[in-house]
Design a protein around this motif. Structure first.
Motif, PDB file in Angstrom:
ATOM      1  N   ASN A 235       6.459   9.528  -4.567  1.00  0.00           N
ATOM      2  CA  ASN A 235       5.023   9.668  -4.349  1.00  0.00           C
ATOM      3  C   ASN A 235       4.303   8.454  -4.915  1.00  0.00           C
ATOM      4  OD1 ASN A 235       4.620  12.811  -3.572  1.00  0.00           O
ATOM      5  ND2 ASN A 235       6.310  12.540  -4.993  1.00  0.00           N
ATOM      6  N   ASN A 236       3.751   7.659  -4.012  1.00  0.00           N
ATOM      7  CA  ASN A 236       3.077   6.423  -4.402  1.00  0.00           C
ATOM      8  C   ASN A 236       1.581   6.677  -4.529  1.00  0.00           C
ATOM      9  OD1 ASN A 236       3.232   3.685  -4.988  1.00  0.00           O
ATOM     10  ND2 ASN A 236       2.684   3.107  -2.904  1.00  0.00           N
ATOM     11  N   GLU A 237       0.948   6.153  -5.591  1.00  0.00           N
ATOM     12  CA  GLU A 237      -0.506   6.247  -5.679  1.00  0.00           C
ATOM     13  C   GLU A 237      -1.127   5.277  -4.676  1.00  0.00           C
ATOM     14  OE1 GLU A 237      -2.216   8.550  -7.586  1.00  0.00           O
ATOM     15  OE2 GLU A 237      -0.140   9.259  -7.700  1.00  0.00           O
ATOM     16  N   ALA A 238      -2.278   5.645  -4.126  1.00  0.00           N
ATOM     17  CA  ALA A 238      -2.893   4.881  -3.043  1.00  0.00           C
ATOM     18  C   ALA A 238      -3.219   3.444  -3.454  1.00  0.00           C
ATOM     19  CB  ALA A 238      -4.158   5.581  -2.561  1.00  0.00           C
ATOM     20  N   ASP A 239      -3.564   3.232  -4.722  1.00  0.00           N
ATOM     21  CA  ASP A 239      -3.983   1.900  -5.146  1.00  0.00           C
ATOM     22  C   ASP A 239      -2.874   1.120  -5.853  1.00  0.00           C
ATOM     23  OD1 ASP A 239      -5.906   2.922  -8.117  1.00  0.00           O
ATOM     24  OD2 ASP A 239      -3.924   3.480  -7.363  1.00  0.00           O
ATOM     25  N   THR A 240      -1.647   1.586  -5.780  1.00  0.00           N
ATOM     26  CA  THR A 240      -0.538   0.839  -6.369  1.00  0.00           C
ATOM     27  C   THR A 240      -0.161  -0.320  -5.454  1.00  0.00           C
ATOM     28  OG1 THR A 240       0.340   2.790  -7.490  1.00  0.00           O
ATOM     29  CG2 THR A 240       1.860   0.957  -7.146  1.00  0.00           C
ATOM     30  N   PRO A 241      -0.164  -1.548  -5.971  1.00  0.00           N
ATOM     31  CA  PRO A 241       0.155  -2.699  -5.109  1.00  0.00           C
ATOM     32  C   PRO A 241       1.576  -2.615  -4.559  1.00  0.00           C
ATOM     33  CG  PRO A 241      -0.859  -3.399  -7.177  1.00  0.00           C
ATOM     34  CD  PRO A 241      -0.537  -1.955  -7.337  1.00  0.00           C
ATOM     35  N   ASP A 242       1.765  -3.199  -3.372  1.00  0.00           N
ATOM     36  CA  ASP A 242       3.090  -3.218  -2.735  1.00  0.00           C
ATOM     37  C   ASP A 242       4.117  -3.979  -3.562  1.00  0.00           C
ATOM     38  OD1 ASP A 242       1.685  -3.543   0.610  1.00  0.00           O
ATOM     39  OD2 ASP A 242       2.066  -1.789  -0.657  1.00  0.00           O
ATOM     40  N   ASN A 243       3.638  -4.805  -4.453  1.00  0.00           N
ATOM     41  CA  ASN A 243       4.496  -5.592  -5.344  1.00  0.00           C
ATOM     42  C   ASN A 243       5.337  -4.706  -6.259  1.00  0.00           C
ATOM     43  OD1 ASN A 243       5.294  -8.081  -6.313  1.00  0.00           O
ATOM     44  ND2 ASN A 243       3.738  -8.095  -7.936  1.00  0.00           N
ATOM     45  N   PHE A 244       4.917  -3.450  -6.435  1.00  0.00           N
ATOM     46  CA  PHE A 244       5.615  -2.524  -7.315  1.00  0.00           C
ATOM     47  C   PHE A 244       6.434  -1.550  -6.464  1.00  0.00           C
ATOM     48  CE2 PHE A 244       3.700  -3.394 -11.440  1.00  0.00           C
ATOM     49  CZ  PHE A 244       2.547  -4.068 -11.089  1.00  0.00           C
ATOM     50  N   GLN A 245       7.709  -1.437  -6.814  1.00  0.00           N
ATOM     51  CA  GLN A 245       8.603  -0.515  -6.130  1.00  0.00           C
ATOM     52  C   GLN A 245       9.351   0.300  -7.188  1.00  0.00           C
ATOM     53  OE1 GLN A 245       8.906  -0.456  -2.660  1.00  0.00           O
ATOM     54  NE2 GLN A 245       7.229  -1.953  -2.582  1.00  0.00           N
ATOM     55  N   SER A 246       9.953   1.401  -6.743  1.00  0.00           N
ATOM     56  CA  SER A 246      10.706   2.217  -7.686  1.00  0.00           C
ATOM     57  C   SER A 246      11.935   2.794  -7.007  1.00  0.00           C
ATOM     58  CB  SER A 246       9.823   3.335  -8.240  1.00  0.00           C
ATOM     59  OG  SER A 246      10.502   4.067  -9.248  1.00  0.00           O
ATOM     60  N   ARG A 247      12.924   3.077  -7.828  1.00  0.00           N
ATOM     61  CA  ARG A 247      14.161   3.714  -7.365  1.00  0.00           C
ATOM     62  C   ARG A 247      14.561   4.793  -8.361  1.00  0.00           C
ATOM     63  NH1 ARG A 247      18.048  -0.307  -8.516  1.00  0.00           N
ATOM     64  NH2 ARG A 247      16.466  -1.558  -9.596  1.00  0.00           N
TER      65      ARG A 247
END
Lengths: 114, 110
Positions: free
Chosen positions: A55-67
């Motif tokens: 679940n990604n927050e709407a304002d989280t930049p695309d530069n940040f990813q998670s696994r």
């Protein structure tokens, strides 16, 4: 003791050089969160996993990813760090998310971008 | 818009001087309100969860209370080791996010 562990505690990276921060938990909690906290500011939620559901927050930049390869581990990848990404990164867990279970935080990783 | 406001931003107390920290919130249906303590360079440490107006929780010198619009963290006879930033967070019924306040930085002087 059951706990949330973050590695490394301090990370220095160069502008634009990818970096990965790690979090592990022995609490067997379903939910894992990543927060960014800058000096004297409130923690800002970047995203969370409910089990394997991302679940990604709407304002989280695309530069940040998670696994999240399994229940115990979660990683934060910053693909091209900028100077503005220097901050404390906090990992947290909670037993569930529908009921107001408290979140348990790790000690944080202090990221410096040079 | 859901939000959390904490006051004061900073508080200096003499050892033994009791006081209260405030957390006011506007949220569309409160699921839970949480208090955390954060020491410099560390992650927040969970203190209390409050679910409904009128509820109170206590731990050592700390007591948290909740009304429909705000929560108070009362500190009785504080000691220097109580010095930290105290964060308040709320969770709304609509969604799963925690909304954190910016915290109150408490300094207790011996």
């Amino acid at each position: 003791d059951a706990m949330v562990i973050q590695n490394p505690r301090y990370q220095v990276t160069q502008f634009g050089k990818p970096v990965t921060l790690s979090c592990s938990q022995t609490l067997n909690h379903n939910v894992m969160y990543w927060y960014q906290q800058k000096s004297s500011q409130a923690p800002k939620l970047l995203f969370h996993y409910y089990d394997k559901d991302f679940n990604n927050e709407a304002d989280t930049p695309d530069n940040f990813q998670s696994r999240r390869p399994n229940t115990s581990f979660c990683f934060l990848d910053i693909r091209s760090p900028g100077l503005g990404d220097a901050a404390m990164y906090l990992c947290a867990t909670s037993r569930d998310r529908q009921v107001p279970y408290e979140q348990y935080f790790g000690p944080g990783t202090r990221l410096t971008v040079t | 818009e859901d939000q959390v406001t904490q006051s004061p931003e900073a508080l200096r107390l003499q050892e033994g001087e009791s006081s209260s920290l405030n957390c006011s919130y506007t949220v569309s249906g409160l699921r839970g309100l949480f208090w955390y303590r954060q020491d410099p360079g560390k992650g927040p440490e969970f203190l209390f969860t409050l679910y409904s107006a009128g509820e109170e929780k206590e731990k050592e010198r700390l007591k948290a209370t909740l009304t429909k619009k705000e929560s108070f963290l009362h500190i009785t006879a504080p000691k220097p080791e109580d010095s930290a930033t105290y964060l308040c967070a709320v969770q709304a019924h609509t969604g799963n996010q925690f909304y954190f306040g910016t915290g109150t930085s408490l300094t207790v002087i011996p």
